[in-house]
Design an enzyme around this catalytic site. Structure first.
Site, PDB file in Angstrom:
ATOM      1  N   HIS A   1      -1.402  -4.003  -1.626  1.00 17.02           N
ATOM      2  CA  HIS A   1      -1.317  -2.456   0.057  1.00 17.02           C
ATOM      3  C   HIS A   1      -2.423  -3.447   1.080  1.00 17.02           C
ATOM      4  O   HIS A   1      -2.900  -3.598   1.719  1.00 17.02           O
ATOM      5  CB  HIS A   1      -1.684  -1.598  -1.289  1.00 17.02           C
TER       6      HIS A   1
ATOM      7  N   HIS B   1      -3.115  -1.338   4.714  1.00 18.98           N
ATOM      8  CA  HIS B   1      -4.740   0.180   5.237  1.00 18.98           C
ATOM      9  C   HIS B   1      -3.671  -0.503   6.638  1.00 18.98           C
ATOM     10  O   HIS B   1      -4.432  -1.400   7.302  1.00 18.98           O
ATOM     11  CB  HIS B   1      -6.015   0.215   5.193  1.00 18.98           C
TER      12      HIS B   1
END
Ligand code: ZN
Length: 136
Positions: free
Chosen positions: A100, A102
């Site tokens: 992922h 941010h």
């Protein structure tokens, strides 16, 4: 998909999330524990542990999408800056082992500190490292 992975459960709809964007490969959700309001997580739908096993074609797509999210945050909030943060491995601060990025809105006085002191390599070390890391 992995049974013990929070992001896989979010992708499958088994855990709730605040969705910002979704297509066949990527999901963008609000970070449940944001540093600042509007922090988003750009997540691959397929389970990749980290950058090291991520499909490179998907890497291009996820970066493009992260940029779109960043621009949207900038258009929406009066931010002073923004970090794209992508952690790989516990020592790098990765808390959920599912790839992922941010997208973190930043403000001048938000108090967020990314600590670390630079080292001071010698010229020999720089030359050795540059030779070792040279991409073919
Ligand atoms: Zn997962």
């Amino acid at each position: 998909m992995r049974d013990d992975c929070i992001f896989c459960k979010i992708v499958k709809g088994e855990l709730p999330s605040y969705k910002v964007y979704e297509d066949e490969d990527i999901l963008v959700i609000l970070d449940r524990f944001p540093s600042n309001l509007g922090e988003c997580l750009v997540i691959t739908k397929k389970h990749y542990e980290s950058l090291f096993d991520l499909d490179p074609a998907l890497g291009t797509k996820i970066f493009d999408l992260s940029q779109r999210v960043a621009v949207k945050i900038k258009e929406t909030y009066n931010i002073d800056g923004l970090n794209l943060l992508q952690n790989n491995g516990a020592s790098a601060g990765q808390q959920i082992n599912h790839f992922h990025i941010h997208v973190m809105p930043r403000y001048d006085l938000d108090g967020i500190v990314m600590q670390g002191k630079p080292i001071d390599p010698t010229e020999t070390e720089f030359n050795e490292v540059a030779a070792k890391l040279k991409l073919g």
